[in-house]
Design an enzyme around this catalytic site. Structure first.
Site, PDB file in Angstrom:
ATOM      1  N   CYS A  15       0.950  -1.137   0.096  1.00  0.00           N
ATOM      2  CA  CYS A  15       0.015   0.092  -0.086  1.00  0.00           C
ATOM      3  C   CYS A  15       0.846   1.431   0.073  1.00  0.00           C
ATOM      4  CB  CYS A  15      -0.992  -0.061   1.168  1.00  0.00           C
ATOM      5  SG  CYS A  15      -1.753   1.493   1.123  1.00  0.00           S
ATOM      6  N   CYS A  34      -0.433   3.988   2.130  1.00  0.00           N
ATOM      7  CA  CYS A  34      -0.290   4.092   3.540  1.00  0.00           C
ATOM      8  C   CYS A  34       1.254   4.146   3.932  1.00  0.00           C
ATOM      9  CB  CYS A  34      -0.580   2.538   4.037  1.00  0.00           C
ATOM     10  SG  CYS A  34      -2.035   1.669   3.340  1.00  0.00           S
ATOM     11  N   ASP A  35       2.289   3.686   3.074  1.00  0.00           N
ATOM     12  CA  ASP A  35       3.461   3.875   3.612  1.00  0.00           C
ATOM     13  C   ASP A  35       4.529   4.424   2.730  1.00  0.00           C
ATOM     14  OD1 ASP A  35       2.888   1.719   5.424  1.00  0.00           O
ATOM     15  OD2 ASP A  35       2.784   0.269   3.993  1.00  0.00           O
TER      16      ASP A  35
END
Ligand code: NAP
Length: 316
Positions: free
Chosen positions: A135, A138-139
């Site tokens: 993701c 997200c990261d």
């Protein structure tokens, strides 16, 4: 979790499930949506959605998911957090077993979507969360000014590679063929981007490093030559797997584990419907998921009225 019986339990709060809830709510069906995480599904972790009609400049995935959630609640659907563990027929009803206890419903709409497929190569499990991610939204920000690799050649890989150029010093796309699968407009943008290069005809053979990921080992599928790319991050986008394991024999799955519905989103057991990415279908997009959700809710309403009459059930 409410005691009693719902008209409709929707499994999954992505675009398909939330649209089903909007339509079921508007049909005055007593509706609950169950999801194991924050509502929105995969779109909630997509940076920008550029192909959902009505948003000519694009819309952030999180914002779109939030608006759908708000709309479902406005029409009376409840959104609850629980892990769905199983599904069983109980007389004329369905019982949904969850981590928070059972839910009972006259109809169930399965909209549990998909999850990222793993590559299955050495180092992938060890470095997950220590350089390897599924993701970028997200990261991605953890990799400011660092080189990263994106594996895959579909819409996800290409979209997220472009997103990662905001943070990373350089993005290498590793693709097993000499042509990307992604939509043409997306391909053009990454192929023109000076921060992105593509390693064509290459597959990852292992992820290497000490405590954290440091290098990705590749094999050229044409020549067999092995090489290494320095990367502190690796984002894997090699396709999706349907979230259907909890169905465990309740309904047949196709060879890929997807649900096969008829045109009304009905499954071959009474009162069970499916919508969105979890279905066998040609195109998995927000635009097609919401259509599925609307049809599934309408079909569930018709089923409930036909079987139980017009009087809605009360959960309390
Ligand atoms: P996908 O379309 O299935 O693409 C997966 C990619 O990974 C393909 O390029 C495939 O290569 C490659 N791949 C598969 N297994 C591999 C392996 N073992 N080793 C190396 N490479 C491997 O998956 P996706 O990109 O996640 O997209 C899933 C769905 O979501 C699609 O329907 C897509 O259209 C949709 N989506 C749309 C958007 C958008 O519209 N902006 C964004 C994200 C996702 P091959 O090409 O050789 O098969």
């Amino acid at each position: 979790m409410a005691e009693g019986v719902y008209d409709v339990v929707v499994l999954g709060a992505g675009p398909a499930g939330l649209t089903a809830a909007i339509y079921a709510g508007r049909a005055r069906l007593d509706t609950v949506v169950i999801d194991h995480g924050v509502p929105g599904g995969q779109v909630a972790t997509t940076d920008m959605v550029e192909n959902y009609p009505g948003f000519p400049q694009g819309v952030s995935g999180a914002e779109l998911a939030g608006l759908m959630n708000e709309q479902a609640e406005r029409f009376g659907a409840r959104i609850e957090m629980a892990e769905v563990e199983g599904l069983a027929r109980e007389g004329d009803l369905w019982r949904v077993d969850t981590s928070e206890g059972p839910y009972r419903a006259r109809a169930v709409i399965v909209a549990t979507g998909t999850r990222p497929r793993e590559l299955g190569v050495p180092g992938e499990k060890e470095f997950r969360g220590r350089g390897i991610s599924y993701c970028a939204t997200c990261d991605g920000a953890f990799f400011r000014d660092k080189p990263v690799v994106v594996v895959g050649g579909g819409d996800s890989a290409v979209t997220e590679a472009e997103f990662l150029t905001r943070f990373a010093s350089h993005v290498t796309i590793v693709h097993r063929r000499d042509q990307l699968r992604a939509a043409r407009s997306l391909q053009e943008r990454v192929l023109d981007n000076p921060k992105i290069n593509v390693r064509w005809n290459a597959v990852v053979t292992s992820f290497l490093g000490e405590d954290r990921l440091q290098r990705v080992r590749l094999r050229d599928v044409k020549t067999g030559t092995e090489s290494e790319v320095e990367a502190e991050g690796a984002f894997i986008y090699v396709g999706l797997l349907p979230n259907t394991s909890f169905l465990n024999g309740v309904v047949p799955l196709d060879e890929g584990g997807y649900l096969v519905t008829d045109e009304a989103m009905a499954l071959p057991v009474p009162g069970l419907f499916a919508a969105g990415d979890v279905r066998r279908k040609r195109l998995r997009q927000v635009a097609t998921a919401v259509g599925d959700g609307a049809v599934a809710a309408m079909a569930a309403e018709e089923y409930i009225v036909g079987k139980f009459g017009r009087e809605p059930v009360k959960t309390q």
